[in-house]
Structures are given as C-alpha cells and as structure tokens.
Design a protein around this motif. Structure first.
Motif, PDB file in Angstrom:
ATOM      1  N   GLU A 254      -5.734  19.417 -26.291  1.00 53.55           N
ATOM      2  CA  GLU A 254      -5.800  20.344 -27.417  1.00 53.55           C
ATOM      3  C   GLU A 254      -6.063  19.659 -28.757  1.00 53.55           C
ATOM      4  OE1 GLU A 254      -2.437  23.003 -27.527  1.00 53.55           O
ATOM      5  OE2 GLU A 254      -2.333  23.104 -25.330  1.00 53.55           O
ATOM      6  N   ALA A 255      -5.766  18.356 -28.822  1.00 49.35           N
ATOM      7  CA  ALA A 255      -5.945  17.683 -30.104  1.00 49.35           C
ATOM      8  C   ALA A 255      -6.346  16.219 -29.952  1.00 49.35           C
ATOM      9  CB  ALA A 255      -4.649  17.778 -30.914  1.00 49.35           C
ATOM     10  N   GLY A 256      -6.819  15.838 -28.760  1.00 55.03           N
ATOM     11  CA  GLY A 256      -7.142  14.440 -28.510  1.00 55.03           C
ATOM     12  C   GLY A 256      -8.627  14.142 -28.491  1.00 55.03           C
ATOM     13  N   GLN A 257      -8.947  12.931 -28.067  1.00 55.74           N
ATOM     14  CA  GLN A 257     -10.325  12.460 -28.034  1.00 55.74           C
ATOM     15  C   GLN A 257     -11.133  13.117 -26.918  1.00 55.74           C
ATOM     16  OE1 GLN A 257      -7.642  10.379 -27.298  1.00 55.74           O
ATOM     17  NE2 GLN A 257      -7.992   9.545 -25.247  1.00 55.74           N
ATOM     18  N   LYS A 258     -12.442  13.092 -27.064  1.00 53.72           N
ATOM     19  CA  LYS A 258     -13.310  13.485 -25.964  1.00 53.72           C
ATOM     20  C   LYS A 258     -13.283  12.374 -24.920  1.00 53.72           C
ATOM     21  CE  LYS A 258     -16.504  16.141 -28.886  1.00 53.72           C
ATOM     22  NZ  LYS A 258     -17.922  16.261 -29.355  1.00 53.72           N
ATOM     23  N   ASP A 259     -13.735  12.677 -23.725  1.00 59.18           N
ATOM     24  CA  ASP A 259     -13.761  11.661 -22.655  1.00 59.18           C
ATOM     25  C   ASP A 259     -12.394  10.993 -22.512  1.00 59.18           C
ATOM     26  OD1 ASP A 259     -16.527  12.129 -22.313  1.00 59.18           O
ATOM     27  OD2 ASP A 259     -16.966  10.740 -23.944  1.00 59.18           O
ATOM     28  N   ILE A 260     -11.376  11.812 -22.362  1.00 65.25           N
ATOM     29  CA  ILE A 260      -9.992  11.338 -22.357  1.00 65.25           C
ATOM     30  C   ILE A 260      -9.782  10.167 -21.410  1.00 65.25           C
ATOM     31  CG2 ILE A 260      -7.614  11.977 -21.754  1.00 65.25           C
ATOM     32  CD1 ILE A 260      -8.327  14.847 -22.651  1.00 65.25           C
ATOM     33  N   LEU A 261     -10.315  10.260 -20.201  1.00 61.95           N
ATOM     34  CA  LEU A 261     -10.007   9.281 -19.172  1.00 61.95           C
ATOM     35  C   LEU A 261     -10.700   7.937 -19.369  1.00 61.95           C
ATOM     36  CD1 LEU A 261      -9.973  11.490 -15.949  1.00 61.95           C
ATOM     37  CD2 LEU A 261      -8.208  11.158 -17.700  1.00 61.95           C
ATOM     38  N   SER A 262     -11.627   7.852 -20.307  1.00 63.13           N
ATOM     39  CA  SER A 262     -12.327   6.585 -20.550  1.00 63.13           C
ATOM     40  C   SER A 262     -11.607   5.732 -21.591  1.00 63.13           C
ATOM     41  CB  SER A 262     -13.763   6.845 -21.018  1.00 63.13           C
ATOM     42  OG  SER A 262     -13.767   7.425 -22.313  1.00 63.13           O
ATOM     43  N   TYR A 263     -10.554   6.254 -22.183  1.00 68.95           N
ATOM     44  CA  TYR A 263      -9.911   5.548 -23.296  1.00 68.95           C
ATOM     45  C   TYR A 263      -8.839   4.567 -22.851  1.00 68.95           C
ATOM     46  CZ  TYR A 263     -12.022   7.649 -27.430  1.00 68.95           C
ATOM     47  OH  TYR A 263     -12.897   7.996 -28.435  1.00 68.95           O
ATOM     48  N   THR A 264      -9.117   3.276 -23.109  1.00 68.52           N
ATOM     49  CA  THR A 264      -8.101   2.233 -23.032  1.00 68.52           C
ATOM     50  C   THR A 264      -7.624   2.022 -24.464  1.00 68.52           C
ATOM     51  OG1 THR A 264      -9.605   0.380 -23.436  1.00 68.52           O
ATOM     52  CG2 THR A 264      -9.430   1.175 -21.162  1.00 68.52           C
ATOM     53  N   TYR A 265      -6.785   0.990 -24.700  1.00 72.44           N
ATOM     54  CA  TYR A 265      -6.347   0.755 -26.074  1.00 72.44           C
ATOM     55  C   TYR A 265      -7.502   0.330 -26.968  1.00 72.44           C
ATOM     56  CZ  TYR A 265      -5.543  -3.642 -23.503  1.00 72.44           C
ATOM     57  OH  TYR A 265      -5.645  -4.725 -22.660  1.00 72.44           O
ATOM     58  N   ASN A 266      -8.539  -0.275 -26.407  1.00 74.18           N
ATOM     59  CA  ASN A 266      -9.677  -0.687 -27.236  1.00 74.18           C
ATOM     60  C   ASN A 266     -10.374   0.508 -27.866  1.00 74.18           C
ATOM     61  OD1 ASN A 266      -9.612  -3.580 -26.894  1.00 74.18           O
ATOM     62  ND2 ASN A 266     -10.234  -3.250 -24.783  1.00 74.18           N
ATOM     63  N   GLU A 267     -10.605   1.543 -27.071  1.00 73.77           N
ATOM     64  CA  GLU A 267     -11.250   2.747 -27.601  1.00 73.77           C
ATOM     65  C   GLU A 267     -10.335   3.473 -28.585  1.00 73.77           C
ATOM     66  OE1 GLU A 267     -13.344   1.306 -24.252  1.00 73.77           O
ATOM     67  OE2 GLU A 267     -11.238   1.925 -24.323  1.00 73.77           O
ATOM     68  N   CYS A 268      -9.038   3.464 -28.296  1.00 79.36           N
ATOM     69  CA  CYS A 268      -8.079   4.111 -29.200  1.00 79.36           C
ATOM     70  C   CYS A 268      -8.053   3.408 -30.559  1.00 79.36           C
ATOM     71  CB  CYS A 268      -6.684   4.106 -28.592  1.00 79.36           C
ATOM     72  SG  CYS A 268      -6.463   5.159 -27.134  1.00 79.36           S
ATOM     73  N   ILE A 269      -8.048   2.074 -30.533  1.00 79.01           N
ATOM     74  CA  ILE A 269      -8.064   1.307 -31.784  1.00 79.01           C
ATOM     75  C   ILE A 269      -9.331   1.624 -32.587  1.00 79.01           C
ATOM     76  CG2 ILE A 269      -8.243  -1.003 -32.780  1.00 79.01           C
ATOM     77  CD1 ILE A 269      -6.612  -2.008 -30.392  1.00 79.01           C
ATOM     78  N   ALA A 270     -10.456   1.663 -31.902  1.00 79.56           N
ATOM     79  CA  ALA A 270     -11.722   1.943 -32.587  1.00 79.56           C
ATOM     80  C   ALA A 270     -11.695   3.315 -33.247  1.00 79.56           C
ATOM     81  CB  ALA A 270     -12.882   1.843 -31.599  1.00 79.56           C
ATOM     82  N   LEU A 271     -11.153   4.293 -32.536  1.00 81.01           N
ATOM     83  CA  LEU A 271     -11.090   5.652 -33.088  1.00 81.01           C
ATOM     84  C   LEU A 271     -10.151   5.702 -34.287  1.00 81.01           C
ATOM     85  CD1 LEU A 271     -11.746   8.648 -33.012  1.00 81.01           C
ATOM     86  CD2 LEU A 271      -9.971   8.936 -31.263  1.00 81.01           C
ATOM     87  N   ALA A 422      -0.787   5.150  -8.934  1.00 84.65           N
ATOM     88  CA  ALA A 422      -1.031   6.416  -8.225  1.00 84.65           C
ATOM     89  C   ALA A 422      -0.595   7.596  -9.094  1.00 84.65           C
ATOM     90  CB  ALA A 422      -0.280   6.431  -6.894  1.00 84.65           C
ATOM     91  N   MET A 423       0.551   7.453  -9.758  1.00 83.38           N
ATOM     92  CA  MET A 423       1.021   8.516 -10.642  1.00 83.38           C
ATOM     93  C   MET A 423       0.010   8.797 -11.746  1.00 83.38           C
ATOM     94  SD  MET A 423       4.376   8.519 -13.152  1.00 83.38           S
ATOM     95  CE  MET A 423       3.730   7.129 -14.101  1.00 83.38           C
ATOM     96  N   THR A 424      -0.538   7.744 -12.355  1.00 84.04           N
ATOM     97  CA  THR A 424      -1.490   7.962 -13.446  1.00 84.04           C
ATOM     98  C   THR A 424      -2.802   8.560 -12.952  1.00 84.04           C
ATOM     99  OG1 THR A 424      -2.384   5.700 -13.314  1.00 84.04           O
ATOM    100  CG2 THR A 424      -0.505   6.065 -14.776  1.00 84.04           C
ATOM    101  N   GLU A 425      -3.152   8.299 -11.704  1.00 90.38           N
ATOM    102  CA  GLU A 425      -4.363   8.926 -11.151  1.00 90.38           C
ATOM    103  C   GLU A 425      -4.154  10.415 -10.941  1.00 90.38           C
ATOM    104  OE1 GLU A 425      -4.853   6.446  -7.752  1.00 90.38           O
ATOM    105  OE2 GLU A 425      -6.008   4.917  -8.841  1.00 90.38           O
ATOM    106  N   TYR A 426      -2.969  10.797 -10.479  1.00 89.33           N
ATOM    107  CA  TYR A 426      -2.656  12.219 -10.349  1.00 89.33           C
ATOM    108  C   TYR A 426      -2.532  12.861 -11.731  1.00 89.33           C
ATOM    109  CZ  TYR A 426      -1.583  11.033  -5.490  1.00 89.33           C
ATOM    110  OH  TYR A 426      -1.647  10.585  -4.194  1.00 89.33           O
ATOM    111  N   LEU A 427      -2.000  12.105 -12.673  1.00 90.33           N
ATOM    112  CA  LEU A 427      -1.913  12.598 -14.048  1.00 90.33           C
ATOM    113  C   LEU A 427      -3.298  12.851 -14.610  1.00 90.33           C
ATOM    114  CD1 LEU A 427      -0.235  13.069 -16.698  1.00 90.33           C
ATOM    115  CD2 LEU A 427      -0.552  10.621 -17.162  1.00 90.33           C
ATOM    116  N   ALA A 428      -4.222  11.937 -14.371  1.00 89.64           N
ATOM    117  CA  ALA A 428      -5.598  12.098 -14.853  1.00 89.64           C
ATOM    118  C   ALA A 428      -6.240  13.349 -14.260  1.00 89.64           C
ATOM    119  CB  ALA A 428      -6.416  10.860 -14.501  1.00 89.64           C
ATOM    120  N   ASP A 429      -6.041  13.551 -12.962  1.00 90.15           N
ATOM    121  CA  ASP A 429      -6.596  14.747 -12.320  1.00 90.15           C
ATOM    122  C   ASP A 429      -6.023  16.012 -12.944  1.00 90.15           C
ATOM    123  OD1 ASP A 429      -8.135  13.236 -10.624  1.00 90.15           O
ATOM    124  OD2 ASP A 429      -6.767  13.396  -8.915  1.00 90.15           O
ATOM    125  N   TYR A 430      -4.747  15.975 -13.272  1.00 92.34           N
ATOM    126  CA  TYR A 430      -4.097  17.129 -13.900  1.00 92.34           C
ATOM    127  C   TYR A 430      -4.644  17.364 -15.306  1.00 92.34           C
ATOM    128  CZ  TYR A 430      -0.369  19.454 -16.572  1.00 92.34           C
ATOM    129  OH  TYR A 430       0.342  20.273 -17.418  1.00 92.34           O
TER     130      TYR A 430
END
Length: 459
Positions: A254-271, A422-430
């Motif tokens: 609702e208020a985050g970046q596009k391409d949510i699943l591609s963001y590591t800390y490097n992309e977050c820092i850049a943004l 595994a938890m984060t992969e299910y989280l990503a799918d959700y």
C-alpha cells in the motif's frame, strides 16, 4: 566486537601503514613466504562497508610477501559458497566472513580456527597497538565459544527506523522517538504519493533469512509472536504471527516500492538516498551512505528506535560481519589471514577510514568502543541512537513470552537458514498475492514443526 578508535595525527596516519605492515607480518615469525608470495583470499558480503574495505585494502594494506585478493559477493551467494565450503573442508577462502548465527555452530563443528593462540603469541607492543579490550564485548561474545574467540567482528549493527524529515514536515507529521508499527503504517500511507514518485516506506523484500527475514523476524518479535513455545511446538499459526505478516504486506503493497521482491538493502539504500522515500527500517550500518558527502539527503534524515507493538522493549536486532580463519589452509596462510584481520579491525583502520572519508560513511560501526568517543564519529547523526540501541538489547530474550531459543532477527539453531528462508519465500508469495495468508501460514507452520522433529528439539 569491542571498543573503538581515536583520531590520529597526519604523522600517525603515515606511520599507520608501517605499523600495519609490522602486524601483517605475524605475531612472532611473520608471513614472509619461503616459496613465494602468500595470497590471502577473502570473500565479503556486498554492502558499503565491505566495498570500502576492499578499496582501502587495495590502496593501503602492505605486508611483506603477502597479497590480498578480495571478492565482494551478493549476501545470499556468499552464504551459500561459504557454508558449502565449510562443510566440505574447502580451502578457497582463507578468511571466512560470517555472522553470529553461524559462528558458534561452525566453531563446534571445527569449521573455524581458534584465534586464542594467535593472540597469545603477540608481543606486548602488538597487544598494546591492537587493544583487544577495546572491542565491544557483546559483539565479540556473539562469535566466541566458551570465551574463546573464533572470529573478530569487522563491523556490527543493530536496527532502527530512518525517516526523511523533509517529507514528514511537508505532510505535517511528527515522528516519535519510539514509534509503533501502527504509527509507521499510518505515516507511510500519508507520505506515499505515486503520482509524484514518492514512496511511503521501503524495506527488504527479497526472500532469504538474511534478507527480508531480518527485518521481518524483528516485526514478529514486536507483535508478540514467536516461532516455538518452550516445548518446541511450532507457533506460526497464531493471531500475533498473522498480525505481523499482514502488517508487512500492508506497508509494502500500500505504501512501498515497486518490484517489492527485488529489493535487497542495496536497492532500499538507493531509494532512500534519492529523497523520494519517507521511511526505511533496516540495519544501523546502512545509515552512513545517507549522510555521505554526495548524498542528496545528507542532514535530512532522522533516526529513531525500531518500531514496537506488543513487545514494548527494544525490538531491534544484533548482528555483525565477522572475519574468521579457515582451518583447512596452511599455517603460513593462517598467519597471513590473522594479520590482515588485525589490520582490518584495528584502530588504525578506523582512523584511515575517517581520513579518507570524513563523512564516517566507510567507518566500521559497533565493533570498537573508542570509535564512539571520536569527535569525528560521535557527531554523526546516527551515532547516538545506534549506541543507545546496542546498550538496550537482550539477545537471550527476543520474544514477549519465554522461548526455547535465542537470537533477535533469527533463531540460533542450524536449521534456521533453511526454515527461515522457506518462511520468507512463503511470505513473498503472500505479498504478491500468489497465495493466501492461510496457505502461507499453514506451509510455514509445517516447515517449522518438521524442523523441530528432525532436529530432535521436540521430545
């Protein structure tokens, strides 16, 4: 890790290279190769402080008969390579770059060299130069076993919330010193303005226990949830856990970046550095780039404690990137590796980083007490809150209710690398609507329940 550094004079910095070379030549016998140069191979996680070390080492590290070859790899790739290498007794890397999650287990498995003999044979002059007692005790203890060091933290971190003061002022918002996740969500929604390219909040979205799993696990703790009860029954399918999952998704969708699943800390820092993002929850070690001399948001970022919810105490994490020696290499390479570790974790190295980069953007954080006494570092806008957060963490009590494990952004059990991922992969799918919350929770519960049985935790 332990205490920190003192600014040195220009003359001291000139002597730095010479002094470093002395210690790079070993405690007593040195590392000068009888049959040719010794090459120390190091693999580091791809982040700003590691990138800086690779640069400064190439420019400034001098040791007779020693070459240092540093590779900087994506974190997930690094973990895979080092874990596989440790288990198979591979000798590719002389210095193993890991964190407290791996350190104690790997030490028990014989995958790390005991560093005590190397410190013991240092001369009094070398010991005075290095100042072992200046290393931050909590950080060093996290990579020690029965009081014996198996690694030296290069830098440490906890976590906090970073926010853009200009965007907050424009929206008429005031950030409290200890915000709740509900407040953070409300702020993100108000700041988010897609039409003008403004993102309300960013967090890591890329799957991986050390990627999205790091901030997400502290959210789980904050909401009063946990992975297991005291009998090692998996406790994923609980209202508190569901609340954490829903909050993570709400903020990013609702208020985050596009391409949510591609963001590591490097992309977050850049943004966040672009000035187009309202908030960023992540490691304290990632703040320096925001205050670098070439940062568009320098002086415009505020720093507050990690958000809380049901768990009212400090909900941040504790982590460090630690340099350990591969036990499967020759004695000559081990000594050369130890000498490089001394240089990279020394007060001299801290002084070098401040000379090269007065913004403190490349200075290792949370490894030496003396660093926070340096005027050049203490004035950094994130220094005081970082130290405050470190002093109020309880690594042994991560959850609202008693739990059978320790660890703040992970569980300190060998299985967590797999089940956490595994938890984060299910989280990503959700998060991207590939599965429902019920299904994601059900699958995660099953994974954690099976891990408790396979690991013989559940009696």
């Amino acid at each position: 890790m332990k205490k920190f550094v003192k600014l040195v004079t220009v003359l001291s910095l000139v002597l730095l290279i010479g002094t470093s070379a002395i210690f790079a030549q070993g405690g007593t016998e040195g590392t000068k190769a009888a049959s040719g140069p010794v090459t120390v191979n190091v693999a580091l996680a791809n982040n700003p402080l590691s990138q800086a070390l690779a640069k400064y080492a190439q420019q400034s590290y001098k040791a007779d008969g020693v070459n240092v070859n540093i590779s900087v790899l994506p974190e997930n790739d690094l973990r895979q390579k080092l874990t596989t290498g440790a288990a198979t007794k591979d000798s590719t890397y002389d210095i193993i770059y890991i964190g407290p999650y791996e350190a104690q287990t790997w030490a028990k498995n014989g995958w790390l060299e005991n560093l005590k003999p190397y410190f013991d044979k240092m001369t009094p002059e070398q010991k005075q130069w290095y100042d072992y007692d200046d290393l931050i005790k909590g950080m060093l203890d996290s990579v020690s076993l029965d009081g014996i060091p198996y690694g030296i933290p290069f830098y440490g971190e906890t976590s906090f919330l970073m926010y853009n003061k200009d965007l907050f002022a424009k929206a008429g918002l005031t950030m409290p010193e200890e915000p709740t996740w509900d407040q953070v969500y409300a702020f993100a929604k108000k700041i988010n303005d897609p039409a003008n390219g403004i993102v309300g909040m960013t967090m890591r979205g890329a799957p991986g226990w050390g990627m999205s799993g790091a901030p997400f696990t502290t959210m789980i703790n904050a909401f009063g949830a946990q992975f297991y009860d005291m009998n090692w029954n998996a406790t994923i399918d609980t209202p508190a856990m569901r609340n954490a999952w829903m909050m993570y998704k709400k903020i990013l969708t609702e208020a985050g970046q596009k391409d949510i699943l591609s963001y590591t800390y490097n992309e977050c820092i850049a943004l966040m550095s672009s000035g187009k993002c309202g908030m960023y929850y992540d490691a304290t070690s990632l703040a320096p780039p925001l205050e670098a001399s070439d940062s568009a948001v320098r002086g415009h970022i505020g720093y507050v404690m990690a958000p809380h919810d049901q768990l009212k105490k400090n909900t941040a994490w504790l982590w460090n990137w630690t340099m350990c020696i591969n036990p499967n290499i020759t004695a000559e390479r081990k000594q050369a590796a130890f000498d490089f570790i001394l240089w990279a974790t020394s007060k001299d190295y801290v002084a070098l980083t401040l000379k090269e980069d007065p913004s403190c953007g490349t200075t290792p954080s949370a490894n030496r007490y003396s660093t926070y006494k340096l005027s050049a570092y203490a004035k950094a806008p994130y220094a005081a809150i970082t130290l405050k957060t470190l002093q109020n963490l309880d690594f042994t009590k991560p959850t609202l209710n008693p739990a059978p494990y320790v660890g703040l952004q992970y569980m300190a059990i060998p299985e967590f690398a797999d089940i956490g991922t595994a938890m984060t992969e299910y989280l990503a799918d959700y998060v991207v609507n590939k599965t429902s919350l019920d299904e994601a929770i059900r699958k995660t519960q099953a994974v954690f329940e099976q891990a408790a049985k396979d690991g013989n935790y559940k009696k």
